[in-house]
Structures are given as C-alpha cells and as structure tokens.
Scaffold this motif. Sequence first.
Motif, PDB file in Angstrom:
ATOM      1  N   PHE A   1       5.404   7.736 -10.521  1.00  0.00           N
ATOM      2  CA  PHE A   1       4.198   7.055 -10.073  1.00  0.00           C
ATOM      3  C   PHE A   1       4.363   6.637  -8.612  1.00  0.00           C
ATOM      4  O   PHE A   1       5.391   6.068  -8.230  1.00  0.00           O
ATOM      5  CB  PHE A   1       3.924   5.808 -10.927  1.00  0.00           C
ATOM      6  CG  PHE A   1       3.425   6.122 -12.303  1.00  0.00           C
ATOM      7  CD1 PHE A   1       2.078   5.998 -12.609  1.00  0.00           C
ATOM      8  CD2 PHE A   1       4.302   6.550 -13.302  1.00  0.00           C
ATOM      9  CE1 PHE A   1       1.606   6.290 -13.885  1.00  0.00           C
ATOM     10  CE2 PHE A   1       3.844   6.841 -14.578  1.00  0.00           C
ATOM     11  CZ  PHE A   1       2.489   6.717 -14.867  1.00  0.00           C
ATOM     12  N   VAL A   2       3.335   6.928  -7.814  1.00  0.00           N
ATOM     13  CA  VAL A   2       3.356   6.542  -6.408  1.00  0.00           C
ATOM     14  C   VAL A   2       2.055   5.828  -6.081  1.00  0.00           C
ATOM     15  O   VAL A   2       0.990   6.170  -6.609  1.00  0.00           O
ATOM     16  CB  VAL A   2       3.543   7.786  -5.498  1.00  0.00           C
ATOM     17  CG1 VAL A   2       2.441   8.809  -5.704  1.00  0.00           C
ATOM     18  CG2 VAL A   2       3.612   7.374  -4.024  1.00  0.00           C
ATOM     19  N   VAL A   3       2.144   4.835  -5.214  1.00  0.00           N
ATOM     20  CA  VAL A   3       0.950   4.124  -4.776  1.00  0.00           C
ATOM     21  C   VAL A   3       0.797   4.294  -3.274  1.00  0.00           C
ATOM     22  O   VAL A   3       1.756   4.145  -2.516  1.00  0.00           O
ATOM     23  CB  VAL A   3       1.004   2.626  -5.165  1.00  0.00           C
ATOM     24  CG1 VAL A   3       2.205   1.929  -4.559  1.00  0.00           C
ATOM     25  CG2 VAL A   3      -0.289   1.919  -4.730  1.00  0.00           C
ATOM     26  N   ASN A   4      -0.404   4.669  -2.855  1.00  0.00           N
ATOM     27  CA  ASN A   4      -0.740   4.777  -1.437  1.00  0.00           C
ATOM     28  C   ASN A   4      -1.395   3.475  -1.014  1.00  0.00           C
ATOM     29  O   ASN A   4      -2.515   3.175  -1.426  1.00  0.00           O
ATOM     30  CB  ASN A   4      -1.683   5.960  -1.202  1.00  0.00           C
ATOM     31  CG  ASN A   4      -1.046   7.287  -1.558  1.00  0.00           C
ATOM     32  OD1 ASN A   4       0.124   7.511  -1.263  1.00  0.00           O
ATOM     33  ND2 ASN A   4      -1.798   8.171  -2.188  1.00  0.00           N
ATOM     34  N   MET A   5      -0.684   2.703  -0.200  1.00  0.00           N
ATOM     35  CA  MET A   5      -1.148   1.370   0.198  1.00  0.00           C
ATOM     36  C   MET A   5      -1.628   1.406   1.645  1.00  0.00           C
ATOM     37  O   MET A   5      -0.822   1.402   2.581  1.00  0.00           O
ATOM     38  CB  MET A   5      -0.012   0.360   0.039  1.00  0.00           C
ATOM     39  CG  MET A   5       0.510   0.248  -1.378  1.00  0.00           C
ATOM     40  SD  MET A   5       2.001  -0.794  -1.512  1.00  0.00           S
ATOM     41  CE  MET A   5       3.268   0.383  -0.995  1.00  0.00           C
ATOM     42  N   PHE A   6      -2.931   1.438   1.822  1.00  0.00           N
ATOM     43  CA  PHE A   6      -3.487   1.551   3.167  1.00  0.00           C
ATOM     44  C   PHE A   6      -4.164   0.244   3.553  1.00  0.00           C
ATOM     45  O   PHE A   6      -5.289  -0.039   3.157  1.00  0.00           O
ATOM     46  CB  PHE A   6      -4.439   2.749   3.245  1.00  0.00           C
ATOM     47  CG  PHE A   6      -3.721   4.050   3.452  1.00  0.00           C
ATOM     48  CD1 PHE A   6      -3.863   4.769   4.631  1.00  0.00           C
ATOM     49  CD2 PHE A   6      -2.858   4.554   2.480  1.00  0.00           C
ATOM     50  CE1 PHE A   6      -3.169   5.962   4.841  1.00  0.00           C
ATOM     51  CE2 PHE A   6      -2.166   5.732   2.677  1.00  0.00           C
ATOM     52  CZ  PHE A   6      -2.320   6.445   3.856  1.00  0.00           C
ATOM     53  N   PHE A   7      -3.428  -0.553   4.338  1.00  0.00           N
ATOM     54  CA  PHE A   7      -3.963  -1.806   4.866  1.00  0.00           C
ATOM     55  C   PHE A   7      -4.726  -1.543   6.166  1.00  0.00           C
ATOM     56  O   PHE A   7      -5.243  -2.462   6.776  1.00  0.00           O
ATOM     57  CB  PHE A   7      -2.827  -2.793   5.123  1.00  0.00           C
ATOM     58  CG  PHE A   7      -2.101  -3.209   3.865  1.00  0.00           C
ATOM     59  CD1 PHE A   7      -2.556  -4.274   3.111  1.00  0.00           C
ATOM     60  CD2 PHE A   7      -0.982  -2.516   3.435  1.00  0.00           C
ATOM     61  CE1 PHE A   7      -1.892  -4.655   1.951  1.00  0.00           C
ATOM     62  CE2 PHE A   7      -0.309  -2.897   2.280  1.00  0.00           C
ATOM     63  CZ  PHE A   7      -0.769  -3.967   1.533  1.00  0.00           C
ATOM     64  N   GLU A   8      -4.745  -0.297   6.590  1.00  0.00           N
ATOM     65  CA  GLU A   8      -5.502   0.157   7.757  1.00  0.00           C
ATOM     66  C   GLU A   8      -6.143   1.482   7.367  1.00  0.00           C
ATOM     67  O   GLU A   8      -5.505   2.318   6.741  1.00  0.00           O
ATOM     68  CB  GLU A   8      -4.565   0.350   8.960  1.00  0.00           C
ATOM     69  CG  GLU A   8      -5.259   0.818  10.216  1.00  0.00           C
ATOM     70  CD  GLU A   8      -4.277   1.142  11.336  1.00  0.00           C
ATOM     71  OE1 GLU A   8      -4.631   0.897  12.495  1.00  0.00           O
ATOM     72  OE2 GLU A   8      -3.180   1.651  11.053  1.00  0.00           O
ATOM     73  N   ASN A   9      -7.396   1.664   7.721  1.00  0.00           N
ATOM     74  CA  ASN A   9      -8.121   2.862   7.309  1.00  0.00           C
ATOM     75  C   ASN A   9      -7.544   4.124   7.952  1.00  0.00           C
ATOM     76  O   ASN A   9      -7.165   4.133   9.118  1.00  0.00           O
ATOM     77  CB  ASN A   9      -9.602   2.746   7.675  1.00  0.00           C
ATOM     78  CG  ASN A   9     -10.321   1.710   6.835  1.00  0.00           C
ATOM     79  OD1 ASN A   9      -9.914   1.439   5.711  1.00  0.00           O
ATOM     80  ND2 ASN A   9     -11.364   1.109   7.373  1.00  0.00           N
ATOM     81  N   SER A  10      -7.498   5.187   7.161  1.00  0.00           N
ATOM     82  CA  SER A  10      -7.137   6.518   7.663  1.00  0.00           C
ATOM     83  C   SER A  10      -7.404   7.525   6.563  1.00  0.00           C
ATOM     84  O   SER A  10      -6.522   7.822   5.757  1.00  0.00           O
ATOM     85  CB  SER A  10      -5.663   6.584   8.072  1.00  0.00           C
ATOM     86  OG  SER A  10      -5.357   7.898   8.515  1.00  0.00           O
ATOM     87  N   THR A  11      -8.599   8.037   6.535  1.00  0.00           N
ATOM     88  CA  THR A  11      -8.989   8.967   5.481  1.00  0.00           C
ATOM     89  C   THR A  11      -8.143  10.230   5.500  1.00  0.00           C
ATOM     90  O   THR A  11      -7.642  10.689   4.468  1.00  0.00           O
ATOM     91  CB  THR A  11     -10.474   9.334   5.625  1.00  0.00           C
ATOM     92  OG1 THR A  11     -11.249   8.139   5.590  1.00  0.00           O
ATOM     93  CG2 THR A  11     -10.922  10.257   4.505  1.00  0.00           C
ATOM     94  N   ARG A  12      -7.928  10.798   6.674  1.00  0.00           N
ATOM     95  CA  ARG A  12      -7.223  12.075   6.796  1.00  0.00           C
ATOM     96  C   ARG A  12      -5.774  11.969   6.325  1.00  0.00           C
ATOM     97  O   ARG A  12      -5.295  12.793   5.545  1.00  0.00           O
ATOM     98  CB  ARG A  12      -7.287  12.550   8.254  1.00  0.00           C
ATOM     99  CG  ARG A  12      -6.614  13.875   8.534  1.00  0.00           C
ATOM    100  CD  ARG A  12      -6.756  14.234  10.009  1.00  0.00           C
ATOM    101  NE  ARG A  12      -6.399  13.099  10.855  1.00  0.00           N
ATOM    102  CZ  ARG A  12      -5.149  12.793  11.202  1.00  0.00           C
ATOM    103  NH1 ARG A  12      -4.145  13.531  10.788  1.00  0.00           N
ATOM    104  NH2 ARG A  12      -4.898  11.750  11.979  1.00  0.00           N
TER     105      ARG A  12
END
Length: 303
Positions: free
Chosen positions: A48-59
């Motif tokens: 299991f992995v979590v992508n934690m984006f506290f700053e936007n970056s769709t790409r």
Amino acid sequence: MLTATSVKERSLLGLKDLSREEIQSILNRAAYWEAQSEKVVPALSQKFVVNMFFENSTRTRFSFEMAEKRLGAEVMNFSAGVSSVEKGESIYDTVRTLESLGVDAGVIRLKPVGVLQELAQSISIPLVNAGDGNNEHPTQALLDLYTMKKAFGDIKGLTVSIIGDVRHSRVARSNVWALNKLGAKVQLCAPDSMVSSTLKEHASYVSMEEALKADVVMMLRVQLERHNQGLFKSTAEYRDQYGLTEERAAGLSGHTIIMHPAPVNRNVEIDDAVVECPRSVIFQQMTHGVPIRMAVMERAMKG
C-alpha cells in the motif's frame, strides 16, 4: 519490519546525497521497466502506498499513480485541500496518521523546505520526495537524466545548459547535483534576479548566447506569480531576453535536444512552435517519468 537503516536507504529525499552508483542503478532499473510489454506487473502486489500532495501537481501525481498501479500496488491519494490540514492539523500529524493506517511507503510533495527531512527522521516508512519547496525534485531530475542517456548513450561529457528561474527551481538543483556526479558539464543562465548564489560553486553562469551552444538546452518554467515580486518586468521582455524563440531554436547545433520539466508557459520561456519541434523531447520526458517512478517505488517498497 523495516529497520531504520533500510528505511533511510529506501527513501528518496533528494539527489544531493545520493551516490553516483545509486543514480545509475535507478536509471538501469527504469530501462528494465520501460522494456516490459505488460501494462501491469504484480511486483508490489499487497503493498500500500499513499500519495500525499500538500501542494498541487496533477502531472506529477498522475505519473506516480500510473507507476504504482503498473507495479500492482494499492494506491491511496491524499489531497490537502480536502483534509484536516485545512482545519489546522500539522503535516507531521497527517503523515503519522497515514503511517498508522499501515501503508508501506509515502510519496510526498510540499512547499516548506526542510520539513521532509524532519519527517524522515521520525517516520518508519520510506518517503519519496515529489518536490519540496525550492529544494529538490529528484524524480524529475532522474527522468531528465534518463532522457539524456537515451538521446546520447551516455551523460558523461555532455554540456547541459539550464536556463531560467534557477533561484527558485528545485528541478535545477536536483539536476545540478546529479549531472555533476555523472560527469556532465553543467552551466546556468538566468536574469540577475533569478540567480542562485548557492549553485555558483557547482555550475558556472553563462550568457544566453553561450548557453545555446550546449548539447542539452533545458528551459525552466517561469513562475508567473513572481512577476508581482519584481523579478522580471513583463513576459514579453523575459521571452525576448531569455526565451527559447523559434529564431534561437533554429540556430541550435544539429544534435542539441530541448528539454523542459513542464508545465510549459508557451510563448514565454519557450515558443509554441518549439515545444513540439523535432529536436524537442519534452513529451518523451513525461513518458519516461513512469518507468523512472516505477524504479523508485520498487526501490522504496522492496529495496
């Protein structure tokens, strides 16, 4: 359970402290993954992995998610805009909460410099830097290196010009650290207001005319919001002095490739027609992001 040492070794916080051998290993493994015809290989099944984006970056987030799913991992995506962070929960508490749920690794992107390094000291899962402030963006630099290696066969001996807002660019920093280790000559070109004094001892600053003589011309995104801070007068003036115009592109050496980390401000740092000209590898860079991130995530969760 992973030991503290193995967690540190599997994390990818930046390229400044990563050895030449480790960089080469990731590039080689990316080549392996790019050569696979299967869309999904269960190398990370039951992980299991979590992508934690506290700053936007769709790409960048989509590229990581594609890499993770191609490896068969279970993926959770975290958006700070719809989380407790908006209510005042600290980044540290948020990451510790997600760690407590049993994830095997975390991909993290955030604005504050230094926070990622602090988190890595107290978190017991590998962390992968998806961009932290103006510090580093290691996977972007790795895919840049991979693109150069595919174009030229070897990075050693190449002259690489990085042009634009060097001062605020995490991409520039990661590339400078890695390119120097792999034997390339790195040169920088920027307006006086966008020069990074910390990089002066690691790469020389040259004129725009000299920068365009390189094997690789890497244009950096102009952060248009900095216009309000007085770093440049207008986009038209920036394009005139530091943009890769059609006229400048026409004068490049026949073997020179054009790169850009994206997103692109067309007709500012690079003309619209140049983005997709034959010598541009901008979209190939995006394609290479998936195998690079597959190699990085495999390294993080399997070692």
